[in-house]
Design an enzyme around this catalytic site. Structure first.
Site, mmCIF file in Angstrom:
data_model
loop_
_atom_site.group_PDB
_atom_site.id
_atom_site.type_symbol
_atom_site.label_atom_id
_atom_site.label_comp_id
_atom_site.label_asym_id
_atom_site.label_seq_id
_atom_site.Cartn_x
_atom_site.Cartn_y
_atom_site.Cartn_z
ATOM 1 C CB THR A 74 107.110 -29.434 -64.402
ATOM 2 O OG1 THR A 74 107.738 -29.226 -62.897
ATOM 3 C CG2 THR A 74 106.947 -30.988 -64.577
ATOM 4 C CG ASP A 114 96.839 -31.579 -68.581
ATOM 5 O OD1 ASP A 114 97.746 -31.691 -67.880
ATOM 6 O OD2 ASP A 114 96.131 -30.444 -68.391
ATOM 7 C CE1 TYR A 137 105.676 -29.783 -68.667
ATOM 8 C CE2 TYR A 137 103.150 -29.573 -68.978
ATOM 9 C CZ TYR A 137 104.483 -30.091 -68.509
ATOM 10 O OH TYR A 137 104.099 -31.314 -67.600
#
Length: 307
Positions: A74, A114, A137
């Site tokens: 992340t 998202d 990412y």
């Protein structure tokens, strides 16, 4: 939510979301929530063994097994220069989980983001809207979604956004630290999204898991689940200041261009809850109510006084 009769494997179980999933699933008959040191999802044999062990235990105890993948790379900015690592965890790992789940007949629920969208919309994104990530990412997470959905396992993808919780670092904890350190601070006010408390997200995921385990999983295999409503990062920061008992006016709005980052942030990443609700799932409470509840439950940790 009722988790009795379930056998759960939660890769990433020591992280922000995984730890809340493990805690909320305490009523399940079997919960194994290993961290990355215990289960490396990029290790094909380790993944196959873990899913096989879950399936065997479920058969022995007459339980319903489900894998909920909360493991992820992340570090959005770091991913721009650490491409191989991001794709290994976010794309190859989910592919291995999907393969192992298919081999054992175990349903798979995969958590996404998202960031798979370009962030240029003017209304909340539906699960069926075209993707188009602008970051490593986001591309790695989209590849993970595709791998999960392309497999033969019964699988679902749940996208979420702007997650914060009691464990690990996050925006809320950063704002609490900056409130102590600075008289004023500037926070971008031209990026819009929906803050999501990890405990609320965990409850939603477990509600979906119960449907999946009972064979009543929704026909739509990609869903969105975030805190209700929307705000900007500046609005979010001001709400954190309110919870800290500080003057929200100390947070000044600024533009994205004032704070360039290695990975571009989406200007608009609000995710529509319509498909989630149409599946009969409970929408998450409004983000501002959730933030107040988070401070009531974990105020010391969020303020930085503990944890």
């Amino acid at each position: 939510m009722d988790t009795a009769g379930l056998a759960l494997l939660v890769p990433g179980g020591r992280g922000q979301l995984g730890s809340d999933l493990a805690a909320a699933a305490g009523g399940a008959d079997l919960v194994h929530a290993p961290g990355s040191a215990e289960l490396d999802i990029t290790d094909a044999q380790a993944v196959a063994d873990a899913v096989a062990a879950l399936a065997a235990a479920a058969r022995d105890e007459q339980l319903r097994p489900v894998v909920i993948n909360a493991a992820a790379y992340t570090a959005v900015d770091a991913a721009e220069s650490d491409v191989d690592a991001a794709f290994a965890v976010n794309a190859e790992g989910p592919a291995l989980l999907a393969r192992a789940c298919a081999a054992e007949g175990v349903p798979l629920l995969h958590v996404s983001t998202d960031y798979v969208f370009p962030g240029t919309a003017e209304r909340p994104y539906e699960p069926t809207d075209p993707t188009g990530p602008d970051t490593v990412y986001g591309r790695s997470k989209l590849a993970g979604e595709q791998a999960v959905l392309a497999g033969t396992a019964a699988s679902w993808v749940v996208r979420t956004a702007w997650v914060y919780g009691a464990r690990g670092g996050n925006f809320v904890k950063t704002m609490a630290r900056l409130e102590r350190e600075r008289d004023q601070l500037s926070v971008v006010d031209d990026q819009c999204g929906s803050p999501t408390w990890s405990a609320d997200l965990a409850a939603g995921l477990l509600e979906l898991t119960g449907l999946i385990a009972s064979g009543r999983g929704p026909a739509r295999r990609v869903l969105h689940c975030t805190g209700g409503g929307q705000t900007t990062w500046c609005g979010f920061a001001r709400a954190v200041f309110e919870e800290l008992g500080a003057d929200p006016g100390r947070v000044r709005p600024c533009a994205t261009e004032d704070f360039p980052r290695p990975a571009p942030r989406p200007a608009y990443s609000v995710l529509s809850p319509a498909a989630w609700q149409a599946a009969g799932l409970t929408p998450l409470r409004p983000w501002r109510q959730a933030l107040a509840a988070a401070f009531t439950s974990h105020g010391d940790v969020l303020r930085g006084a503990a944890g």
